[in-house]
Motif scaffolding. Sequence first.
Motif, mmCIF file in Angstrom:
data_model
loop_
_atom_site.group_PDB
_atom_site.id
_atom_site.type_symbol
_atom_site.label_atom_id
_atom_site.label_comp_id
_atom_site.label_asym_id
_atom_site.label_seq_id
_atom_site.Cartn_x
_atom_site.Cartn_y
_atom_site.Cartn_z
ATOM 1 N N GLU A 184 0.826 -1.207 0.000
ATOM 2 C CA GLU A 184 0.000 0.000 0.000
ATOM 3 C C GLU A 184 0.861 1.257 0.000
ATOM 4 O O GLU A 184 0.529 2.251 -0.663
ATOM 5 C CB GLU A 184 -0.963 -0.026 1.183
ATOM 6 N N GLN A 185 1.972 1.239 0.713
ATOM 7 C CA GLN A 185 2.863 2.393 0.700
ATOM 8 C C GLN A 185 3.451 2.610 -0.683
ATOM 9 O O GLN A 185 3.594 3.744 -1.154
ATOM 10 C CB GLN A 185 3.984 2.201 1.729
ATOM 11 N N PRO A 232 -4.656 5.578 -5.931
ATOM 12 C CA PRO A 232 -5.580 5.652 -4.791
ATOM 13 C C PRO A 232 -5.496 4.377 -3.945
ATOM 14 O O PRO A 232 -5.493 3.264 -4.488
ATOM 15 C CB PRO A 232 -6.958 5.759 -5.453
ATOM 16 N N VAL A 233 -5.432 4.544 -2.647
ATOM 17 C CA VAL A 233 -5.378 3.418 -1.723
ATOM 18 C C VAL A 233 -6.585 3.492 -0.795
ATOM 19 O O VAL A 233 -6.828 4.524 -0.162
ATOM 20 C CB VAL A 233 -4.080 3.413 -0.895
ATOM 21 N N THR A 252 -4.721 -8.652 1.392
ATOM 22 C CA THR A 252 -5.738 -7.694 1.802
ATOM 23 C C THR A 252 -5.892 -6.692 0.675
ATOM 24 O O THR A 252 -4.941 -5.998 0.296
ATOM 25 C CB THR A 252 -5.397 -6.986 3.126
ATOM 26 N N VAL A 253 -7.063 -6.676 0.066
ATOM 27 C CA VAL A 253 -7.397 -5.772 -1.038
ATOM 28 C C VAL A 253 -8.825 -5.287 -0.832
ATOM 29 O O VAL A 253 -9.619 -5.943 -0.141
ATOM 30 C CB VAL A 253 -7.260 -6.461 -2.414
ATOM 31 N N LEU A 304 -1.000 -3.560 12.325
ATOM 32 C CA LEU A 304 -2.390 -3.519 11.874
ATOM 33 C C LEU A 304 -2.591 -4.368 10.616
ATOM 34 O O LEU A 304 -3.700 -4.874 10.383
ATOM 35 C CB LEU A 304 -2.810 -2.074 11.606
ATOM 36 N N TYR A 305 -1.558 -4.543 9.821
ATOM 37 C CA TYR A 305 -1.676 -5.360 8.602
ATOM 38 C C TYR A 305 -2.116 -6.777 8.954
ATOM 39 O O TYR A 305 -2.998 -7.350 8.301
ATOM 40 C CB TYR A 305 -0.342 -5.379 7.858
ATOM 41 N N LEU A 306 -1.520 -7.360 9.985
ATOM 42 C CA LEU A 306 -1.897 -8.704 10.407
ATOM 43 C C LEU A 306 -3.368 -8.755 10.811
ATOM 44 O O LEU A 306 -4.083 -9.703 10.461
ATOM 45 C CB LEU A 306 -1.023 -9.160 11.573
#
Length: 900
Positions: free
Chosen positions: A300-301, A309-310, A673-674, A725-727
């Motif tokens: 995402e970064q 756009p994210v 995660t999308v 938070l990704y996890l």
Amino acid sequence: MVLFFILTLFGVTPSRAQDPWKNLEKRPSTLHLDKGLLTFNTPAFRLKLVKASQTVAGLQPNTEKDFDFTPSERLAQRSSDGMYHLGDINLRLKSAGDTAWTNYSTAASREDVTPLQVMQAGVLAAADLSPTLPANIPLKVQRYWQVVKGNLVLSFKLKNTSNQAVEIGALGMPMIFNNILQGEELEQAHARNVFYDPYIGRDAGYLQATRLSGKGPALLVLPYGKSPFEAYNPLLADPTPKGIDFEGFYEWMVHSKAYAENEWKKAEPWNKPTSVVVKPGQTVEYGVQFVLSPTIKGIEQKLVEQHRPVAVGIPGYVLPQGTDARLFLNYSKKVKTLTVEPAGALSITPTSAENKTLQAYSVKGLQWGRARLTITYTDGLSQTISYKVIKAERELVKDFGHFLTTEQWFNKPDTFHRNPSVITYDYEKKQQVTQDSRVWIAGLSDEGGAGSWLGAMMKQLVQPDKAELAKLQEFVNHTLFGNIQHADGPQKYGVKKSVFYYQPDSIPKGTYSDSLNWKTWAAWSHQAANDVGRSYNYPHVTAAHWVMYRLARNYTGLVTQGDWQFYLNSAYETTMAMVKQAPYYAQFGQMEGTIFYLLLMDLKAEGWSDRALSLETEMRKRAEHWHTLQYPFGSEMPWDSTGQEEVYTWSDYFGYTDKAEVTINAILGYMPTVPHWGYNGSARRYWDFLYGGKLSRIERQLHHYGSGMNAIPVLSEYRKHPADLYLLRVGYGGLMGAISNITQDGFGPAAFHAYPSTLKIDGLSGDYGPNFFGYAVNSATYITHDTNFGWLAFGGNLSSAKGIIQVDITTASASRVFIAPAGLWLTLDAGTFKTISYNPATGSITATLNAADDHTPKALLRIQQASVGRQYKLIQKTGMERGAYVIPLGSKLAKVELSR
């Protein structure tokens, strides 16, 4: 054995099992590899092109010389007509006045392309593709490989050379990456191969290709120019043989109207199908660009750095009604409009985030079913996010249990002694499945047959119901313990492969349907069905006994046909029988293997020390074996996505932290995660429609039981690293994915079909049970704070007043809460949470528990501290029972206060 099964299931004989791959070498090679390759160095990649076709022969990150994102080692094998390569293009065109679409593909009948002399800066290679396209094509197609602003770009220019307008009804760019596992050992596959997942989000869409090891760099394919990711189409015409070792290739579709009018006309597409009309003499351009992200977590970064756009949805994109959600958009341009389809399916309200550069919204799911949010920015860019609105979790689980114990309740006289039970169900026919040539489907065992009764048992752990339990006790005490398991003898606790079988010489004539094909390996004989050597069947049975133990031990009046000691011992004996009677497969991680850990904890809590020691000893032997392996994820499949759950659990328990880390990384490699409910947290699985589905084919399954299973280790790892938070996002995506496909009336299907021609749930209940197991033992509310997003709740509705954070619990069980800033894990063996209040300034916590009911006179609270140095204790005095605090419940809410 498995490859044999899949082939014979579809009528392929063993002698021909390898023919599809061998036959590839017999096909005439048309790529003209003998003319050599073109090699280019770009800022991120080493690009190799076949000189004759200018399609990709290799795409390697500059940081590594031995890794290739494409299947370059199979280039010679895959060099005949019809085999797609990165750089090909597919078109469906219609000239003015035509009534039908015409297909064109650069891969169909390959000829050498015509190189173009281009002086433009940054162009690496360019070609006129006319020689490899039919002569009647009304467009001139040119392809360019170039470097633009440091990124490798693949682009196509299409010029209308006719005197009529031409409509492009389909335009697809094949995405060919190395997901072919055929012949690979696990070590090779994790080092060489990738899986790729789409975000089908139009202008904001992208494709991510990640290694099986989970290590970076990860490849991102992004739009170049106006090339929206509208649809994701399987390349079914490619003759590369699909199977358990190859999922197949896909294409990025910019336009899809021609497919929507034909092959996909019965499906509801993710995005509105589009086309474009090209006027005579007009040129249109499409393309994609290739970017490397150093890590999977950094995707995402990297998108932000690329000015894409994210979108981040909290808690995800599966929205239970009555549960608040958040949406955060990170893009330099402001939102111009928001459109929801169907109208009224979602409510979207602007709100705020701690990072003021983010555009934040409160989201609520209002109307059951799929919903599409279209975001249009002021620069004209259009982004879509696919949501799925489901019933409130408590209602959904209630309906699930009701459906299983009514529509799927089988209690008729039966030759095979399957009554009473919860049996497989065909939702399309609205009838129970009492016969299937894959005998386990109707045989109450293996995942495809045990799934329904396992789901019914696990539902009781989440939401006990006395009337349902009255039926299920009959099932456990008579059908399970006596027919699925051997009732007596040396194999007393062994688990059969199937109760149903095909043995016409010993069964009354007319029993078996003539409409089914009984001439396959899957039609097990009585002897084969009685085999107890398949370890994967044992966790289901252990789980059933364990649930009965928990209900008998922690509640009053729910279990009336046996005592808790009997059920606990039965769970223990079944587990020990697995390692003794099914030793070969027991060497691998099992789906639902978490049940053995939960059982061990209860044996210790009960003081059954001898049994606990015996069980722990056997599990340690398995973990020690895994510790000797680089990638301890073996199974009966060449690659699997379910063994990791148990491998992680025991590796972590016995202190093999290196293998626990390897496991988590591997899971993150195939569990993305999308911003799409179907793919977010959806652990890769693509062959189990053959085993447990009605529509049997190799196909990416959306939220098959890998989602629920793999959410267990991911969320366990998050509780050890509450700042990651990704996890939490990945794990919660899998957790909610596990219940996303349950219908409005409570039917739980095997999975959701990802092919754009289908896009619906499978018709059979099949192997859904393990998915719900993952939800049942793992569902929890998570409360955390993020420096960008602020205070967040996953599985609850959060509010703040006078510095106090309060969360109303909305999960079905309402029995587990993790407070990340406190590192505190609160669980209830009995009783339910209503609200949790947290004071960040003092660290104090107040838990409000719901009042007593007929079966729950007391709550049993466990406190587990994830962070050292922040030990919590109850303020009020209370007794202890098996390591849990006893909280008396009455007619009113009960409050429990904790302080550091």
